[in-house]
Scaffold this active site. Sequence first.
Site, PDB file in Angstrom:
ATOM      1  N   GLU A  91       0.817  -1.200   0.000  1.00  0.00           N
ATOM      2  CA  GLU A  91       0.000   0.000   0.000  1.00  0.00           C
ATOM      3  C   GLU A  91       0.858   1.260   0.000  1.00  0.00           C
ATOM      4  OE1 GLU A  91      -4.057  -1.517   2.116  1.00  0.00           O
ATOM      5  OE2 GLU A  91      -2.665  -0.349   3.305  1.00  0.00           O
TER       6      GLU A  91
ATOM      7  N   CYS B 199       3.187   7.976   2.240  1.00  0.00           N
ATOM      8  CA  CYS B 199       3.804   6.911   3.028  1.00  0.00           C
ATOM      9  C   CYS B 199       4.031   5.728   2.085  1.00  0.00           C
ATOM     10  CB  CYS B 199       2.862   6.549   4.175  1.00  0.00           C
ATOM     11  SG  CYS B 199       3.517   5.228   5.204  1.00  0.00           S
TER      12      CYS B 199
ATOM     13  N   CYS C 202       7.464  -8.407   5.982  1.00  0.00           N
ATOM     14  CA  CYS C 202       8.684  -8.006   6.687  1.00  0.00           C
ATOM     15  C   CYS C 202       9.159  -9.179   7.521  1.00  0.00           C
ATOM     16  CB  CYS C 202       8.415  -6.792   7.580  1.00  0.00           C
ATOM     17  SG  CYS C 202       9.901  -6.214   8.447  1.00  0.00           S
TER      18      CYS C 202
ATOM     19  N   CYS D 104       8.266  -7.701  14.485  1.00  0.00           N
ATOM     20  CA  CYS D 104       7.987  -6.943  15.711  1.00  0.00           C
ATOM     21  C   CYS D 104       6.634  -7.396  16.254  1.00  0.00           C
ATOM     22  CB  CYS D 104       7.995  -5.443  15.420  1.00  0.00           C
ATOM     23  SG  CYS D 104       9.606  -4.894  14.829  1.00  0.00           S
TER      24      CYS D 104
ATOM     25  N   CYS E   2       3.200  -5.553  15.233  1.00  0.00           N
ATOM     26  CA  CYS E   2       3.066  -5.050  13.864  1.00  0.00           C
ATOM     27  C   CYS E   2       2.401  -6.085  12.961  1.00  0.00           C
ATOM     28  CB  CYS E   2       4.441  -4.686  13.313  1.00  0.00           C
ATOM     29  SG  CYS E   2       4.415  -4.263  11.557  1.00  0.00           S
TER      30      CYS E   2
ATOM     31  N   CYS F  20      -1.404   3.969  10.572  1.00  0.00           N
ATOM     32  CA  CYS F  20      -0.098   3.370  10.743  1.00  0.00           C
ATOM     33  C   CYS F  20      -0.180   1.943  11.285  1.00  0.00           C
ATOM     34  CB  CYS F  20       0.638   4.248  11.733  1.00  0.00           C
ATOM     35  SG  CYS F  20       2.245   3.711  12.068  1.00  0.00           S
TER      36      CYS F  20
END
Length: 391
Positions: free
Chosen positions: A90, A103, A110, A114, A117, A364
């Site tokens: 995105e 952004c 990933c 984390c 996330c 976010c």
Amino acid sequence: MINLLELDAVGLEALLAGLGEKPFRARQVSHWIHQRFAGDVAAMTDLSKALRERLAGAAEIRGPVVISDATAEDGTRKWLLDVGAGNAIEAVFIPEDDRGTLCISSQAGCALDCAFCSTGKQGFNRNLTTAEIVGQLWHANRALLADGVSAPRRPKRELRPLGGCAGRPTAPWIEQGRPPITNVVMMGMGEPLANYESVRAALSVFLDDNAYGLSRRRVTLSTSGIVPAIDRLRDDCPVALAVSLHAPDDALRDRLVPINRKYPIATLLDACVRYLERAPRNFVTFEYVMLDGVNDSPDQARALAARVRDVPCKVNLIPWNPFPGAGFRTSPRARILAFQQTLADTGLVATIRKTRGDNIDAACGQLVGRVRDRTKRTLRIHAARTAPATH
Ligand code: SAH
Ligand code: SF4
């Protein structure tokens, strides 16, 4: 076929040199792609017809494939872009009075996992190419301009004319309006410093006066703290730096940001100080996601302030955006405000990030929270629509 969005200035020059052309031709081509947002070599009318034909024989402009395009009530606009094999990334446009921020994602998924996330929870799929990273900025500017959205009318004083230094004539894209994206943050999906080469090349296109001409201060890279790559970035292409700290001590950070086991806080803070020797801003931004009962106590605020005392910095407190099965809760507003106040009492500048684009899941950390599901659904719908009739 070479995708012209893959090439930075050096790459474009090499391509044009291979066609027997001088370096200024590369700059002309760059203007067409990144300032006039041409989608086709044939549109480059100030190149001779013969050169256009030769160029079109070797290269093309292959922008991203858009799966969906949604605008939230607050004007935040999100594009879901296909990156093949059922994966999507995105890009999110965040309009404000004095700037337009995009952004950008750097990886599909990933690997750093984390704890809080949603991207991390999906695992790693692959690195994005330079074309896929640059393509997000190219596409967003192009789509917004096509809809009549230009740069904000009331830019802050520090905003220089796009594409060049003060005093230079305005660039030729003026007839379409000024590109609306004035700031880029590499805070979308993925860890940008784990995809170093593609990200570095993309940054150089963002900064290039013959391409997007953004100042270094207006391009921010956010990292979870891959120390050797922070040092490389400092030497190669220092832009504004944001570091995802999220905890005042190693025991907690080891749990929240597992890369901390390899590069603990002291090592990371040293790298931040080294980075500042070359950075375009004289502070690092520490991101700190607010997790209820985990990292949000007054003692932890004081410990954080003590920990970062020797690093010129600002702290950005991010209300955690929930996703199913994460096992965390967002800190209550009062606790976030108290944490901010405790930091302020020690002399630290701390801001609280405003959540944007709520009603389209563009906030976010939610960037791809539901993408995989949605992508699969979209692809299924698409397949159903396009499937040949069976008997
Ligand atoms: N990989 C990079 C950049 C992408 S994440 C990094 O970790 O810095 C951008 C920011 O969003 C990081 O500070 C990250 O910790 C934060 N973030 C991730 N998931 C979040 C969530 N669910 N709610 C709020 N912030 C989140
Ligand atoms: Fe990756 Fe950043 Fe998410 Fe950590 S917070 S898993 S580094 S995208």
